[in-house]
Scaffold this active site. Sequence first.
Site, PDB file in Angstrom:
ATOM      1  CD  GLU A   1      -9.155   3.685   5.885  1.00  0.00           C
ATOM      2  OE1 GLU A   1      -9.173   4.672   5.131  1.00  0.00           O
ATOM      3  OE2 GLU A   1      -8.943   2.527   5.480  1.00  0.00           O
TER       4      GLU A   1
ATOM      5  N   GLY B   1      -5.081  -1.414 -11.360  1.00  0.00           N
ATOM      6  CA  GLY B   1      -4.253  -1.197 -12.528  1.00  0.00           C
ATOM      7  C   GLY B   1      -4.600  -2.107 -13.682  1.00  0.00           C
TER       8      GLY B   1
ATOM      9  CG  ASP C   1       0.210  -1.841  -4.503  1.00  0.00           C
ATOM     10  OD1 ASP C   1       0.255  -0.598  -4.541  1.00  0.00           O
ATOM     11  OD2 ASP C   1      -0.713  -2.481  -3.967  1.00  0.00           O
TER      12      ASP C   1
END
Length: 445
Positions: free
Chosen positions: A167, A12, A296
């Site tokens: 993952e 961001g 976030d």
Amino acid sequence: MEHVVIIGAGFGGLYAARALGREPVRITVLDRQNHHTFQPLLYQVATAGLNPSDIAAPIRRVLRKHKNTGVLLAEVKAIDPARKRVIHDGGEIGYDKLIVAAGASHSYFGHDEWAPVAPGLKTIEDALEIRRRVLLAFEAAEREPDPARRAAWLTFVVVGAGPTGVELAGALSELARHTLVREFRHINPCKARIILLEGTGQVLPTYVPELGEKARQQLTALNVDVRTNCLVTHIDAEGVSIGDKRIEARTVLWGAGVAASALARSLGVPLDRAGRVLVAPDLTVPGHEDIYVIGDLASLKQEDGSPVPGVAPAAIQEGRHAARNIARTLEGLPRLPFRYRDRGSMATIGRAAAVADFGRLKLSGLLAWLAWLVVHVAFLIGFRNRFLVLFSWAWSYVTYERGARLITGETPELATDRRVRELEPRRDDGAGRTPPVIAHARTRL
């Protein structure tokens, strides 16, 4: 000239700075690291698939063409909206417009004492620590004579079956079954147990159940022991407890939750249950039109009532939108509400195994993995990183090799054992030779 301060150079903050690079403003970017990290590939560093420099880029290099932009290596401590000042570890700095993109950290749901024994994965440092623990576990198992203790060293528990946990579990299984399989003489790395624990009833709980089940099947094919509806009640250096059940494991990795940066509390504005700022539709803080919160750290509902997800594409879009609204304000135009464009969700599980949700189109297996690869390479910062990552993946796909298997750092116990061996008297074997000293069997890594 208006002074825009940006806290954080994640997705961001970095994209906001780049979008403002040609506007008539003065920009200062503050970050406690000197590099931008491509977080979606941190698990590859943690499992020795990539080097840290492959997924990171110096912030100054990324922004060097923007002559109106300065970078400060600083850790922000607090924000004083009344005085329009940002307080950091080297002093304070004033602003006319502020973009807060401080991100999130690990959440242990009230059990912060678990952090030292169950590291999470948010930074390069986290990835290197996980890599160190994983590789040391195999080394410890190789020289452990006791079968029970050896089994504990070869048991890896991943808490949380979201994208990060899935993952990690898949990559750990491939590391053990393919990369390390022929390199040890006293253990068989294929016998390593990878256990994935999830508190809800579904793998990838934020995905549709169909893809969650596909992910479970692909993990099972990789010999990952997937356990859902398992709430962890205790973690220590010897293993994990799930109620009255115990898993003996010397390596526990955390991927179960995130917490918003504590910096949000210094704003003195309403927060949601996760500690995120309840922002207005235009991404400003209610009552402070000169402060934007993105990524976030921002809590914002979409038109259908669902929250904007805490993923990289959302942060990028918010960064660009905050920059656009600042530019509009300078031109005397009204700010626009943010509209998130959901381009889909993806999670990779292993070699040619992944799931992808593009709305009406849902993929799994090889097609999803190829889509995941293309998207992640495209979003990497810089041609060099894209080339290195693509080359590393191609090489690993053909050879099963992982070239970043370096154990860095040293535990106090290892240092002590080394000093003991150095001080141990040298014994002659009767033929004028000094035999090698055998390492102590008791070693805590």
